[in-house]
Design a protein around this motif. Structure first.
Motif, PDB file in Angstrom:
ATOM      1  N   VAL A 100      -9.053  -4.363  -9.376  1.00  0.00           N
ATOM      2  CA  VAL A 100      -7.962  -3.949  -8.493  1.00  0.00           C
ATOM      3  C   VAL A 100      -8.279  -4.331  -7.052  1.00  0.00           C
ATOM      4  CG1 VAL A 100      -6.726  -1.948  -7.569  1.00  0.00           C
ATOM      5  CG2 VAL A 100      -7.175  -2.121 -10.013  1.00  0.00           C
ATOM      6  N   GLY A 101      -9.559  -4.233  -6.665  1.00  0.00           N
ATOM      7  CA  GLY A 101      -9.942  -4.681  -5.332  1.00  0.00           C
ATOM      8  C   GLY A 101      -9.622  -6.151  -5.136  1.00  0.00           C
ATOM      9  N   LEU A 113      -5.768  -6.436  -4.884  1.00  0.00           N
ATOM     10  CA  LEU A 113      -5.316  -5.972  -3.577  1.00  0.00           C
ATOM     11  C   LEU A 113      -5.711  -6.961  -2.487  1.00  0.00           C
ATOM     12  CD1 LEU A 113      -6.095  -2.131  -3.699  1.00  0.00           C
ATOM     13  CD2 LEU A 113      -3.886  -3.259  -3.935  1.00  0.00           C
ATOM     14  N   GLU A 159       0.832  -1.207   0.000  1.00  0.00           N
ATOM     15  CA  GLU A 159       0.000   0.000   0.000  1.00  0.00           C
ATOM     16  C   GLU A 159       0.868   1.259   0.000  1.00  0.00           C
ATOM     17  OE1 GLU A 159      -2.883   2.489   3.021  1.00  0.00           O
ATOM     18  OE2 GLU A 159      -2.060   0.556   3.625  1.00  0.00           O
ATOM     19  N   SER A 213      -7.362  -1.846   1.576  1.00  0.00           N
ATOM     20  CA  SER A 213      -7.936  -1.866   0.230  1.00  0.00           C
ATOM     21  C   SER A 213      -8.931  -0.733   0.036  1.00  0.00           C
ATOM     22  CB  SER A 213      -8.619  -3.213  -0.020  1.00  0.00           C
ATOM     23  OG  SER A 213      -7.712  -4.275   0.061  1.00  0.00           O
ATOM     24  N   ALA A 257      -7.140   2.801   0.148  1.00  0.00           N
ATOM     25  CA  ALA A 257      -6.294   3.035  -1.023  1.00  0.00           C
ATOM     26  C   ALA A 257      -7.144   3.324  -2.254  1.00  0.00           C
ATOM     27  CB  ALA A 257      -5.393   1.821  -1.263  1.00  0.00           C
ATOM     28  N   MET A 258      -8.168   2.506  -2.503  1.00  0.00           N
ATOM     29  CA  MET A 258      -8.996   2.719  -3.696  1.00  0.00           C
ATOM     30  C   MET A 258      -9.859   3.961  -3.566  1.00  0.00           C
ATOM     31  SD  MET A 258     -10.129  -0.930  -5.195  1.00  0.00           S
ATOM     32  CE  MET A 258     -11.262  -1.249  -3.867  1.00  0.00           C
ATOM     33  N   ALA A 276      -1.248   0.182  -5.474  1.00  0.00           N
ATOM     34  CA  ALA A 276      -2.664   0.341  -5.804  1.00  0.00           C
ATOM     35  C   ALA A 276      -2.867   1.485  -6.785  1.00  0.00           C
ATOM     36  CB  ALA A 276      -3.469   0.580  -4.530  1.00  0.00           C
ATOM     37  N   GLU A 277      -2.110   2.547  -6.604  1.00  0.00           N
ATOM     38  CA  GLU A 277      -2.237   3.695  -7.517  1.00  0.00           C
ATOM     39  C   GLU A 277      -1.849   3.299  -8.936  1.00  0.00           C
ATOM     40  OE1 GLU A 277      -0.292   8.174  -7.985  1.00  0.00           O
ATOM     41  OE2 GLU A 277      -0.050   7.035  -6.119  1.00  0.00           O
ATOM     42  N   ARG A 291       2.645   2.463  -3.169  1.00  0.00           N
ATOM     43  CA  ARG A 291       1.731   3.013  -4.182  1.00  0.00           C
ATOM     44  C   ARG A 291       1.456   2.022  -5.311  1.00  0.00           C
ATOM     45  NH1 ARG A 291       5.230   7.374  -3.702  1.00  0.00           N
ATOM     46  NH2 ARG A 291       5.805   7.319  -5.909  1.00  0.00           N
ATOM     47  N   THR A 343      -2.922  -8.056  -0.164  1.00  0.00           N
ATOM     48  CA  THR A 343      -2.888  -7.421   1.153  1.00  0.00           C
ATOM     49  C   THR A 343      -3.668  -8.197   2.194  1.00  0.00           C
ATOM     50  OG1 THR A 343      -4.849  -6.041   0.732  1.00  0.00           O
ATOM     51  CG2 THR A 343      -2.714  -5.167   0.049  1.00  0.00           C
ATOM     52  N   LEU A 363      -4.634   0.895 -10.419  1.00  0.00           N
ATOM     53  CA  LEU A 363      -5.873   1.579 -10.793  1.00  0.00           C
ATOM     54  C   LEU A 363      -5.693   2.420 -12.045  1.00  0.00           C
ATOM     55  CD1 LEU A 363      -7.308   2.580  -7.315  1.00  0.00           C
ATOM     56  CD2 LEU A 363      -8.499   1.263  -9.061  1.00  0.00           C
TER      57      LEU A 363
END
Length: 631
Positions: A119-120, A123, A89, A133, A136-137, A94-95, A92, A127, A98
């Motif tokens: 992405v969920g 993650l 996380e 999750s 971050a999203m 997740a960034e 980055r 994670t 996405l």
């Protein structure tokens, strides 16, 4: 009155402790204090009710019970997976995911919603932590969705629901704790939860598709000017096809001499390295054989997918235990963050602090649950719970539906750790009595807890999203527009369709246990055709040498003659000795023959040649009841 209290001490204790938890007192201390307080009551009332089995020396067992928690290797997976998720996380990842997947699905209506779901899921598979999750999203995708005029309720509901996938998608912390409390393998729990998790992800995508058909203005496609990576899906498909070809080629040639599991690992590694090498060479050597979109998708997606395979693939293939998989995942997350140059002392310190807090939180709840459990079992609370649940109408289905409702209600108020450590051990005996597969039961509870995370007004996922969603009008830096705030009621309304999907999935898993119980490896061996041959330790009935022990192959070691003995018994045989009625057919039908210990006849039976040789007379034993004579 005292008799009534003594007889109903178990329900009084259960209701009192649950009420204190719902009021908001700290869980670990409430459980421990309740256990100690009712222990005193139980000891004082033990002389009144025979159902209470508590006494003061029993308190001395607490140190060993608490110390036993520290020996639990399974729980080591919790800090490992938590640390892995926090590192990813803060690096980055997740960034990047996405942004890339959003660009890939950009031309499609609802592309950002599809990206949020996928992405969920990614993650969740890396994670395993819901809070990480959702936050971050929410921070990354919610502003983009609002910028391009997504319906706010639909956008927030999609993000909150996708974040809760970490509850059921392996390596979920919920599944680790559930397996530990159910006394089952974490690997089996992961395998059993895989198909329901994939079904939930597919159902979320179907919901997004239905919304784009019924309400297309709720989820528009990205405008062309925002697709900075351009097109180029064809080159991505060709690269994937080439990677699949590399996989099959290496599987059947280069790694053909290895075991199937090892072949799969190395062939998948070769295919992955092929795609990554082509993409990196295309970027740094300017080969222009791939589009920018294909290049970015491969470079961004392969590291987390490789990490997922490193963790889950090794567990599913039996190469690593869940604890070892968690350790490899934590190491892999550190390597990824280091390669991306996003691993700093500050990031490492924050991840270690958060991991230590969560691990301490879990340990203290476990300690409190141990103290509570000793007292509750001492007053026959487990018997009361089991009889209460077994008395429900409907048998197995009635039990599962009732437990689903109870856990769902508790999940609106309590954390899943608390439910797992308090409720699950009390439900297990009744489930086993009804013959319910505990892996199936654990997956149903996991989906149920995932649903409770979404349910207003106490859903934790909704709280996480509310904490980072804009509460007042804000200016979008990219478009320069003033965008409205996100209302709490919009978040609640957006979650309702996903809650319905969750309930339907619970019903589906209850109706079709095979979605979970496929984890059992069906045996292809017919036990009726198994023949067990055990070599003789002595005479084989055909004159073979023996070790001087009674019995022979096929004969009973408990006094009956061997199968090779003639049916006519010597005249000197005692009348009380049973004759052998076995003609040999019984030995043929037995599934397992006792090994021959032959050489000598069975105990209590004279040898076959007794008429030719008289055994030596046994000396008479002295009469020990008389004083010794010295004549």
């Amino acid at each position: 009155m005292i008799d009534l209290i003594a007889h109903n001490l178990a329900p009084i204790m259960f209701v009192t402790v649950m009420a204190m938890l719902l009021i908001g007192y700290p869980v670990a201390f409430t459980l421990a204090a309740g256990g100690l307080l009712f222990f005193v009551f139980g000891v004082e009332l033990s002389h009144i009710s025979s159902e209470i089995r508590l006494f003061w020396p029993l308190l001395q067992s607490h140190p060993e019970r608490i110390y036993g928690i520290m020996y639990n290797d399974t729980l080591l997976a919790i800090p490992f997976f938590t640390f892995m998720g926090l590192i990813l996380e803060r690096s980055r990842m997740a960034e990047d995911l996405l942004d890339t997947i959003g660009q890939l699905f950009g031309p499609v209506r609802g592309g950002l919603a599809y990206a949020a779901v996928l992405v969920g899921a990614l993650l969740a598979a890396t994670t395993g932590v819901v809070a990480a999750s959702v936050i971050a999203m929410g921070l990354i995708s919610l502003p983009i969705m609002m910028r391009y005029n997504y319906n706010r309720g639909f956008a927030t509901g999609t993000i909150a629901a996708s974040g809760t996938l970490a509850q059921i998608v392996p390596p979920s912390l919920v599944l680790i704790v559930m397996a530990d409390q159910l006394g089952r393998s974490v690997g089996d729990m992961y395998v059993g939860a895989l198909l329901p998790a994939l079904a939930i992800i597919g159902a979320y995508c179907l919901l997004v598709f239905a919304v784009t058909i019924v309400k297309p203005h709720w989820a528009p496609a990205l405008p062309p000017e925002t697709r900075t990576l351009g097109g180029g899906v064809t080159s991505l498909i060709l690269l994937l096809a080439a990677s699949v070809a590399v996989y099959f080629a290496t599987y059947h040639t280069l790694f053909a001499d290895m075991r199937s599991e090892v072949r799969l690992v190395w062939a998948a590694t070769a295919a992955t390295m092929f795609a990554l090498t082509i993409s990196l060479a295309n970027r740094h050597l300017k080969l222009n054989i791939l589009s920018r979109l294909a290049e970015q998708v491969v470079i961004v997606l392969i590291p987390p997918l490789a990490l997922i395979f490193l963790v889950l693939g090794t567990i599913f293939l039996g190469i690593a235990t869940p604890t070892e998989g968690g350790a490899m995942g934590a190491t892999g997350a550190l390597v990824l963050a280091l390669v991306k140059r996003r691993l700093s002392f500050s990031v490492l310190k924050q991840a270690l602090d958060a991991t230590t807090k969560l691990a301490a939180f879990v340990m203290f709840i476990l300690i409190g649950a141990r103290v509570f459990g000793l007292t509750f079992y001492g007053i026959n609370g487990n018997v009361w719970i089991e009889e209460l649940l077994l008395a429900l109408p409907g048998g197995e289905i009635g039990f599962l539906l009732t437990v689903t409702v109870i856990v769902f209600i508790l999940g609106c108020f309590l954390d899943f750790f608390e439910i797992a450590f308090i409720m699950v051990p009390l439900l297990v005996p009744a489930a086993e009595t009804l013959g319910i597969d505990l892996i199936w039961f654990g997956v149903i509870l996991g989906i149920n807890l995932q649903t409770s995370f979404l349910t207003p007004p106490f859903g934790f996922s909704l709280f996480y999203l509310r904490s980072i969603a804009p509460t007042k009008e804000w200016k979008d830096e990219v478009s320069g527009r003033i965008l409205p705030a996100v209302k709490t009621t919009e978040i609640y309304k957006g979650a309702i369709p996903f809650i319905i999907i969750q309930f339907l999935m619970i019903i589906l898993v209850i109706s079709f246990p095979g979605l979970v119980t496929h984890y059992k490896q069906e045996s292809t061996v017919n036990p009726d055709e198994v023949e067990i041959n055990i070599p003789s330790f002595g005479g084989d009935g055909a004159g073979g040498p023996g070790f001087g022990l009674p019995g022979a192959l096929g004969g009973s070691p408990f006094g009956s003659p061997p199968a090779t003995q003639p049916a006519t018994q010597p005249a000197t045989q005692p009348a009380t000795q049973p004759t052998n009625q076995n003609d040999g057919s019984e030995q043929e039908n037995n599934g397992l023959q006792l090994p021959g210990l032959g050489g000598l006849p069975p105990l209590g039976t004279p040898p076959n040649d007794a008429s030719e040789e008289t055994p030596p007379a046994q000396p008479s034993l002295p009469d020990l009841s008389q004083p010794p004579s010295f004549d």
